[in-house]
Design an enzyme around this catalytic site. Structure first.
Site, PDB file in Angstrom:
ATOM      1  N   ASN A  27      40.479  60.110  72.556  1.00  0.00           N
ATOM      2  CA  ASN A  27      40.003  61.491  72.396  1.00  0.00           C
ATOM      3  C   ASN A  27      40.975  62.396  73.130  1.00  0.00           C
ATOM      4  OD1 ASN A  27      37.790  60.348  71.207  1.00  0.00           O
ATOM      5  ND2 ASN A  27      36.350  60.904  72.819  1.00  0.00           N
ATOM      6  N   GLY A  28      41.312  63.530  72.533  1.00  0.00           N
ATOM      7  CA  GLY A  28      42.206  64.471  73.201  1.00  0.00           C
ATOM      8  C   GLY A  28      43.454  64.716  72.390  1.00  0.00           C
ATOM      9  N   TRP A  37      37.732  63.278  65.066  1.00  0.00           N
ATOM     10  CA  TRP A  37      37.767  64.665  64.584  1.00  0.00           C
ATOM     11  C   TRP A  37      39.237  65.034  64.500  1.00  0.00           C
ATOM     12  CZ3 TRP A  37      39.375  69.600  66.009  1.00  0.00           C
ATOM     13  CH2 TRP A  37      38.747  70.672  65.367  1.00  0.00           C
ATOM     14  N   LYS A  41      30.296  69.050  68.447  1.00  0.00           N
ATOM     15  CA  LYS A  41      29.357  69.515  69.464  1.00  0.00           C
ATOM     16  C   LYS A  41      30.062  69.865  70.758  1.00  0.00           C
ATOM     17  CE  LYS A  41      25.233  70.297  71.076  1.00  0.00           C
ATOM     18  NZ  LYS A  41      24.475  71.444  70.571  1.00  0.00           N
ATOM     19  N   HIS A  52      30.534 102.535  60.966  1.00  0.00           N
ATOM     20  CA  HIS A  52      31.967 102.588  61.249  1.00  0.00           C
ATOM     21  C   HIS A  52      32.719 101.495  60.490  1.00  0.00           C
ATOM     22  CE1 HIS A  52      31.625 105.668  64.352  1.00  0.00           C
ATOM     23  NE2 HIS A  52      30.541 105.023  64.780  1.00  0.00           N
ATOM     24  N   ARG A  57      28.758  64.733  67.840  1.00  0.00           N
ATOM     25  CA  ARG A  57      29.964  65.347  68.390  1.00  0.00           C
ATOM     26  C   ARG A  57      30.880  65.881  67.288  1.00  0.00           C
ATOM     27  NH1 ARG A  57      30.878  63.844  73.831  1.00  0.00           N
ATOM     28  NH2 ARG A  57      33.114  64.159  73.602  1.00  0.00           N
ATOM     29  N   GLU A  70      27.357  78.605  60.621  1.00  0.00           N
ATOM     30  CA  GLU A  70      27.612  77.235  61.073  1.00  0.00           C
ATOM     31  C   GLU A  70      26.977  76.188  60.169  1.00  0.00           C
ATOM     32  OE1 GLU A  70      28.000  76.686  65.832  1.00  0.00           O
ATOM     33  OE2 GLU A  70      26.078  77.436  65.143  1.00  0.00           O
ATOM     34  N   LYS A  84      24.676  81.089  63.735  1.00  0.00           N
ATOM     35  CA  LYS A  84      23.848  79.973  63.277  1.00  0.00           C
ATOM     36  C   LYS A  84      23.902  79.859  61.757  1.00  0.00           C
ATOM     37  CE  LYS A  84      23.318  78.018  66.362  1.00  0.00           C
ATOM     38  NZ  LYS A  84      24.051  78.756  67.282  1.00  0.00           N
ATOM     39  N   CYS A 127      35.268  63.988  68.675  1.00  0.00           N
ATOM     40  CA  CYS A 127      35.527  62.548  68.712  1.00  0.00           C
ATOM     41  C   CYS A 127      34.488  61.849  69.581  1.00  0.00           C
ATOM     42  CB  CYS A 127      36.921  62.229  69.226  1.00  0.00           C
ATOM     43  SG  CYS A 127      38.277  62.975  68.313  1.00  0.00           S
ATOM     44  N   GLU A 186      24.406  85.787  67.601  1.00  0.00           N
ATOM     45  CA  GLU A 186      23.982  84.398  67.590  1.00  0.00           C
ATOM     46  C   GLU A 186      23.321  84.033  66.263  1.00  0.00           C
ATOM     47  OE1 GLU A 186      23.176  80.452  68.805  1.00  0.00           O
ATOM     48  OE2 GLU A 186      24.702  81.955  69.285  1.00  0.00           O
TER      49      GLU A 186
END
Length: 610
Positions: free
Chosen positions: A99-100, A73, A605, A506, A27, A490, A487, A2, A483
Site C-alpha cells: 500500500n502506498g 486501488w 475509505k 451569482h 477501503r 459519491e 453524499k 488498498c 455535505e
C-alpha cells in the site's frame, strides 16, 4: 486505499486472508490477489472484486498455513490482472504486497533495467521487489536486504514480503501507510487495520513509521530501518466483531445512518454535565491555559471532514470568539502557509491515516503550532503524532461514504467550541446550562428525524433519474448543503453542487429550469426569511424544490414541491439534524439507480496516498 492481510500460523491461511480481504473491501479497490506458501510460492490474482478472485481459484489448490492478500486501488498502472498484487521478483522467489506510492520508482527502475531486470507490470510495487531481489543477491539475509532497500526508496509504504527460500516467515514494514500485527498463540496476523484481526485475537501491535517486522509462528522481531531493535507495545482492541456486521440492514451505509443516535450519544458520554453547565474534554485539558489566550485556530481536513470543520468554524467563532480558518489539507502545505507557535491546528480525520492531513500536520509541527486531532480510530497514526485530541467514538464505519463519522465530528467540534467558550469566559453559565441541556437531547431528536425515511424514499423515486442537483443553505446550513451534495455525487454518481443560498444568483441560478432539483436547508433560524426569498427565486424559474424544514412549518410547505421535516432545535445544532434526511435521500436515490452504495466506484475509505 488498498488493503493488506497476512497470516502465519497453524490455520488455513486462505480462509483467514480471503475473509480479511472482504472485511477490507470498504477501503476501496479494483483488484485482489493472494500469495500462499504451498509447496512453493503460489500466487492467485484477478482484476475485479474479491468474489471474482474466489471464483477464479475455485478449482485451485489453496492449502497452506502462510499467506498474504491484497486489494489494490490503482495508482501506477490501470486496473488489470497483470498490475494486481502480489508481485514477484525477477527470479520468482520473492513476492510483495504494498500500500502506498514509491515516488522515485522510475529512477530505480531504470537502474535495474540497466542490470538486466525485466518487469511484467506497470506498478511501482514490482520495482520495489526487484530492488530487494537485487540487494538480496549480495547479502544472504533477506531482512537486511529489505532494510537496505527501504533506505533507498522515497514515498509511503506498508508492505508484506514472502520468500520461497524462507517459507516460515513474513517480513512487514511501514512508513506513512498503516499496519497492525495481531498476536496469537503460535500465530500472527497482519493487516491494514484491525477489522480482519479482531475475530482471532484482541492483542495487537501498531507498527510505527520506519519499522520492519520479522514475523515467524513463534517469534516477532521489530527493528527500525536504521537497524535499531525495538520493543513493540502490545495493546488490547476495544473493537467488537458485531460492529463489523450489517445487523439486518441491507447496506452498511444504512446501518450507520441509523446508528447516529447511539454514536452521537457515545461522543458526548462523560464529556457533558448539563446540570452543572460543564464540558470536560480530558484529551485537551492540558492545553486549557493555551486555549484561554489563543489568537487563531486553523482546521485542516479533507472531504467530509472538511465540511465538519466548516461547521466547527461557525461554532468556535460564535461561542469562543476565536478566529478560525478551515483549510484543505491537500492544499495546505503547498502554499507556504503562515503558521506559528501561537496557533492551534485542529486536524480532522475519520481513519486517522489520511495522507494529506498527516503531511499538513507535519508542516504545522515544524512551524511550532500546537496540534489537536479529531479522529475515530483508536491507535491510528494521527492520534500518535498530534499533541492532544479527542476521539469521536463513532465505532467502525464500513460504508465508504461517511455518515456517522460526520455527525460524530460535528458533535466533537460542538463540544470543543463550548469547552473553549467555558475556558475563555465568553459564554454565560446560564446559557451554557441551557445549551448543554439541549445538546443532551440531540440523540433523541436524531431518532425522530430518522422517522422520515419512508417519505424520503418516495421523494427519491421522483428524482432518481436526475442528472444534476443543487444544495443550498445559509449559515451553518451551508456546510450541510456541501455535505448533502457530496453524499449524492459519491454514491449515486449524480452531479451535485453545494452553495451558500445567497450565492445562487451569482452564477448557479443560470442552471435552474424545470429539470433541476434544488435542495434547500430551510429550517427556522436566523436566516429563515432570506432562505424563503431564495426559494421564491428558484420557483420563479420552475425549479423543483425539496426543502428541509422545521417540524410544523407551513409557510415553506406551501411554496415548494416536497418538504422533509426535522425537529426544532437550537441553531447551533442544526447540522446534526439537517444532515440526516440528506444522507437518507442520497442513499435511496443510489439504491434505486442500482449503485454499489457501500463501495462506490473509484473511491476509497481511507485515503492513504496523496
Amino acid at each position: 486505499m488498498c488493503g493488506i492481510v497476512g497470516y502465519i500460523g497453524h490455520r488455513d491461511a486462505w480462509d483467514i486472508v480471503i475473509k480479511g480481504l472482504k472485511r477490507l473491501e470498504y477501503r476501496g479497490y479494483d483488484s485482489a490477489g493472494i500469495a500462499l506458501m504451498n509447496g512453493g510460492l503460489k500466487i492467485h490474482k484477478k482484476a475485479g472484486k474479491v468474489s471474482d478472485l474466489e471464483a477464479h481459484t475455485l478449482h485451485e489448490d489453496r492449502s497452506g498455513t502462510t499467506g498474504m492478500g491484497h486489494t489494490r486501488w490503482a495508482t501506477h498502472g490501470a486496473p488489470s490482472d497483470r498490475n494486481s498484487h502480489p508481485h514477484r521478483s525477477g527470479d520468482g522467489k520473492l513476492s510483495i504486497i504494498h500500500n502506498g506510492i514509491i515516488e522515485n520508482y522510475s529512477v530505480i527502475k531504470e537502474a535495474l533495467q540497466a542490470k538486466g531486470h525485466v518487469f511484467s507490470s506497470d506498478t511501482d510495487t514490482e520495482v520495489l521487489i526487484h530492488l530487494i531481489e537485487d540487494i538480496h543477491s549480495d547479502t544472504t539475509d533477506l531482512l537486511e536486504a529489505v532494510r537496505l532497500a527501504l533506505n533507498e526508496v522515497i514515498g509511503a509504504y506498508a508492505i508484506v514480503i514472502m520468500s520461497q527460500d524462507s517459507p516460515d516467515q513474513l517480513i512487514a514494514a511501514r512508513k506513512g501507510s498503516p499496519m497492525v500485527i495481531g498476536v496469537g498463540e503460535g500465530e500472527y496476523f497482519i493487516a491494514s487495520d484491525a477489522t480482519p484481526i479482531v475475530e482471532y485475537t484482541k492483542n495487537v501491535i501498531y507498527l510505527k513509521d520506519s519499522q520492519i517486522a520479522l514475523v515467524k509462528r513463534d517469534e516477532l522481531v521489530v527493528k527500525t530501518i536504521d537497524n535499531i531493535i525495538q520493543t513493540p507495545y502490545i495493546q488490547e482492541l476495544s473493537l467488537q466483531l458485531e460492529m463489523l456486521e450489517k445487523g439486518g440492514f441491507e447496506h452498511f451505509m444504512l446501518k450507520e445512518i441509523y446508528e447516529q443516535p447511539r454514536s452521537v450519544r457515545d461522543c458526548m458520554r462523560g464529556r457533558i454535565y448539563p446540570n452543572e453547565g460543564k464540558v470536560q474534554l480530558g484529551g485537551i485539558k492540558d492545553y486549557a491555559d493555551k486555549l484561554k489566550n489563543v489568537e487563531r485556530i486553523v482546521v485542516i481536513a479533507c472531504g467530509t471532514s472538511w465540511h465538519a470543520g466548516l461547521v466547527g468554524e461557525y461554532l468556535i467563532e460564535e461561542y469562543a470568539r476565536i478566529p478560525v480558518e478551515v483549510e484543505y489539507a491537500s492544499e495546505f502545505r503547498y502554499r507556504n502557509p503562515i503558521i506559528s507557535e501561537k496557533d492551534i491546528v485542529i486536524a480532522i480525520s475519520q481513519s486517522g491515516e489520511t495522507a494529506d492531513t498527516m503531511a499538513a500536520i507535519e508542516l504545522a509541527k515544524e512551524r511550532g503550532a500546537t496540534i489537536f486531532g479529531i479522529c475515530n480510530v483508536v491507535g491510528s497514526s494521527i492520534p500518535r503524532i498530534t499533541d492532544a485530541g479527542v476521539y469521536t467514538h463513532a465505532g467502525p464505519e464500513i460504508g465508504v461514504a461517511s455518515t456517522k463519522a460526520f455527525t460524530a465530528q460535528v458533535t466533537v467540534l460542538t463540544l470543543m467550541a463550548l469547552y473553549m467558550a467555558q475556558q475563555r469566559g465568553t459564554i454565560k453559565q446560564s446559557d451554557l446550562v441551557s445549551m448543554l441541556t439541549e445538546l443532551d437531547e440531540i440523540p433523541s431528536l436524531i431518532e425522530q428525524a430518522l422517522k422520515s425515511d419512508e417519505k424520503i424514499a418516495e421523494i427519491a423515486e421522483k428524482f432518481k433519474d436526475s442528472s444534476n442537483c443543487l444544495f443550498l443553505g445559509r449559515g451553518s446550513g451551508f456546510p450541510v448543503a456541501l455535505e448533502g451534495a457530496l453524499k449524492l455525487k459519491e454514491i449515486s454518481y449524480i452531479h451535485a453542487e453545494g452553495y451558500p443560498a445567497a450565492e445562487m444568483k451569482h452564477g448557479p441560478i443560470a442552471l435552474i429550469d424545470e429539470d433541476m432539483p434544488v435542495v434547500f436547508i430551510a429550517t427556522k433560524n436566523s436566516s429563515y426569511e432570506k432562505v424563503i426569498s431564495n426559494i421564491q427565486e428558484v420557483k420563479a424559474r420552475k425549479g423543483k424544490v425539496i426543502a428541509i424544514v422545521t417540524e410544523g412549518d407551513k409557510t415553506v410547505k406551501e411554496m415548494v414541491d416536497y418538504t422533509i421535516e426535522i425537529p426544532a432545535c437550537n441553531e447551533a445544532y442544526l447540522p446534526l439534524l439537517a444532515t440526516i434526511p440528506l444522507q437518507l435521500l442520497s442513499y435511496h436515490i443510489a439504491v434505486l439507480r442500482g449503485c454499489n452504495v457501500d463501495q462506490p466506484r473509484n473511491l476509497a475509505k481511507s485515503v492513504t496516498v496523496e
